[in-house]
Design a protein around this motif. Sequence first.
Motif, short mmCIF file in Angstrom:
data_model
loop_
_atom_site.label_atom_id
_atom_site.label_comp_id
_atom_site.label_asym_id
_atom_site.label_seq_id
_atom_site.Cartn_x
_atom_site.Cartn_y
_atom_site.Cartn_z
N UNK A 199 0.82 -1.20 0.00
CA UNK A 199 0.00 0.00 0.00
C UNK A 199 0.85 1.26 0.00
N UNK A 200 1.92 1.24 0.82
CA UNK A 200 2.79 2.41 0.87
C UNK A 200 3.42 2.66 -0.49
N UNK A 201 3.88 1.57 -1.12
CA UNK A 201 4.49 1.72 -2.44
C UNK A 201 3.47 2.26 -3.44
N UNK A 202 2.25 1.73 -3.39
CA UNK A 202 1.22 2.16 -4.33
C UNK A 202 0.89 3.64 -4.13
N UNK A 203 0.77 4.03 -2.86
CA UNK A 203 0.43 5.43 -2.59
C UNK A 203 1.54 6.37 -3.05
N UNK A 204 2.80 5.98 -2.78
CA UNK A 204 3.92 6.83 -3.20
C UNK A 204 3.90 7.01 -4.70
N UNK A 205 3.68 5.91 -5.39
CA UNK A 205 3.63 5.99 -6.84
C UNK A 205 2.45 6.87 -7.28
N UNK A 206 1.33 6.69 -6.58
CA UNK A 206 0.14 7.49 -6.90
C UNK A 206 0.41 8.99 -6.76
N UNK A 207 1.11 9.36 -5.68
CA UNK A 207 1.43 10.78 -5.48
C UNK A 207 2.28 11.28 -6.64
N UNK A 208 3.29 10.49 -7.02
CA UNK A 208 4.18 10.93 -8.10
C UNK A 208 3.41 11.09 -9.39
N UNK A 209 2.53 10.11 -9.68
CA UNK A 209 1.76 10.20 -10.92
C UNK A 209 0.85 11.42 -10.91
N UNK A 210 0.21 11.67 -9.76
CA UNK A 210 -0.65 12.85 -9.66
C UNK A 210 0.16 14.12 -9.91
N UNK A 211 1.35 14.20 -9.31
CA UNK A 211 2.17 15.40 -9.51
C UNK A 211 2.58 15.54 -10.98
N UNK A 212 2.99 14.43 -11.59
CA UNK A 212 3.42 14.50 -12.99
C UNK A 212 2.28 14.93 -13.90
N UNK A 213 1.10 14.33 -13.70
CA UNK A 213 -0.03 14.70 -14.56
C UNK A 213 -0.46 16.13 -14.30
N UNK A 214 -0.38 16.55 -13.03
CA UNK A 214 -0.70 17.94 -12.72
C UNK A 214 0.25 18.88 -13.46
N UNK A 215 1.54 18.55 -13.44
CA UNK A 215 2.52 19.40 -14.13
C UNK A 215 2.22 19.44 -15.63
N UNK A 216 2.05 18.27 -16.23
CA UNK A 216 1.81 18.21 -17.67
C UNK A 216 0.53 18.94 -18.05
#
Lengths: 222, 223, 258
Positions: free
Chosen positions: B9-26
């Motif tokens: 779960x921790x790994x999934x959430x961390x990845x989720x945060x990164x993806x959210x940030x990347x998509x937000x930036x793009x």
Amino acid sequence: MSIWDWYYVWEALPFLYRGAVITVQATLIGFAIALVLGLIFALIRQSNNRIVNNAMAETVEFIRSTPLLLQIFFVYFVGPQFGIVIPAWVAGIGVLGIHYAAYCSEVYRAGIEAVDGGQWEASIALNLSRARTWRVIILPQAIPPIVPGLGNYFIGMFKDTPILAAIAILEMLQQAKNFGAENYRYIEAITMAGFFYLVFSLIASVIVQAVSYWLNRRYHLQ
Amino acid sequence: MSEFALGFSVAALTKGVLITILITLGASLVAIVFGLVVGLLRVSPRRPVRWFGVAYIEFFRGTSMLVQLYWWFFVLPIFGITMSPWTVAIVGVGMNVSGYGAELVRAAIQGVERGQYEASIALNFPRLTMMRRIILPQAIRAMLPAWGNLLIELLKGTSLIFFITITELTTAAKLAADATGNYLLFFAIALFGYYFIARLMITPLVRWLERRLGRAYSREALA
Amino acid sequence: MSEPMVRFENVTKRYGSLTVLDELNLDIERNEKVSIIGPSGSGKTTVLRMLMTLEKINDGVIWVEGEPMTHEQKNGSMVPASDRHLRRVRGKIGMVFQHFNLFPHMTALQNCIEAPVSVLGLGKQEAEQRAAELLDMVGLADKKGHFPIQLSGGQKQRVAIARALAMRPKVMLFDEVTSALDPELVGEVLNVIRQLGAEHDLTMLMVTHQMGFAKEFSDRVCFFYGGKIAEQGSPDQLFNDPQEERTRQFLSAVLEAG
């Protein structure tokens, strides 16, 4: 197979209609909650108690900074974890209302702060009670000018209703998508759903203008 | 909660945060570029160009963001254009927000004092130079606070990618919660995740820009 | 070279059904200093704004140095001016506004070099040198790096004058340039205009409420009333021996107000 097939338009209509009824109901009830709760939030923010005031401000800020979808998940799924089951309808529309109450409270606040400070002084000079001052002096002046601002959030809420699909409320867009999945034809149903949102937005903005005009005349603010 | 589930779960959430940030930036980049261009078209002296701007803004603001995402994702393939979920996420969210952004740009440009336009005419600036050197620098400063709010709306909008199969933060939280049964914990973490991205990344960035561009307007900053 | 610097020929300006200027005819000679006075709503500011092309005219022609400004010759007939034509003629005219209209995001110096560089195509160094000279002339050599918000109203207006001069206009328009100033700052701006008139070959057209200055500075004073020139003449004649009843009324009202 043509790109646009009217056959599917007619086939999809009953689905969309069923969804549209849910969408409109959710919007109307949700917005009623937002209007009332938003005003309460705004009045709490006017409190002279710094702690109450700041706590309210932070809460509004938090609600506005986090996604509606996640908030709906939170309310819908966390309850059962502790044995409290909330029906999807109540959770969905309730959160929709609370989410937009946060936005509406900022609009109310702007309206309240725009009322001339002399109005408070005159009310004190006339020895009106605080509650009565709010009800008959301040709010009638504060609200008519902000109707367009509130109206924008009404339209915004309408366009956010598809999120309810995430907790299995079959609003219009979900109906359109389901229809698309069943028939392997997405274009008609989804385009029609989009068209309906656009038409509703345009109609709603006309209604908002009319209400704004009427209220401003009713209270002789124009 | 088993250790395995927790680690997952921790790994999934961390990845989720990164993806959210990347998509937000793009998506922010898409929203800013398209918003600026369409906002400028919207105030063009040529009527057809202006109308295009109006249609663009009304279309993207008037139809729901999720409808637009579905359109990109389910309808466009019919025309032979298949985009990856990532592209749909960035373009779909970005274009939707660009409609609102264009409206901010329009309002800010039209909000620049009339005297600035008149002085520019009196000094014989060509229209493009006037826009670039005189009007836009003032308009951009004026619209920054509104853009700050809009980018937070964009961040929240990225949660809708839940519906098109990218495991961003909301989806990751849902998966982790489903897997462990601890909805309170994971949804609370995700809520605070968004809150921190909004208040510790977006808001300070916009404030910093406001201060930088607003230097000429504040006696204290110049002193 | 007998043609006037500026000629208004039957120029009419209407806003809807309201006629602001009614068949105005006015010639302004090279290097002439003309003041325009009159009650508000008499159309006096509109005269300057039309000449600066900030307002379109409804009828008539405006000429600058014998060349039509509002129109151009095309296949032997006069057609409304294209943007290109307007931009070319506009280069001869500079304007100073009541509310300064300085660019707030630029320093005093940048305000004065932006247009020379991007419109006239001057090199940056040359533009800077010239702007510095002009700021020196208006007494603001030490304020080059200041932003408008750091300047007083009188200083802002002097920067605005330098900015307009940097474009080397032949005609300068002053639109109530002291009206937005605190009384104690009016003098410094008028001094600059006075100096400008004495040292430079400039045609100057000003709308003003400063009767004393109009009297002392102008070659000619025009009194506007109801969209027309009700009376014009030398300052001496207009102020000391007005012929029209309306002029007398206006002057006595203004002088009474102080």
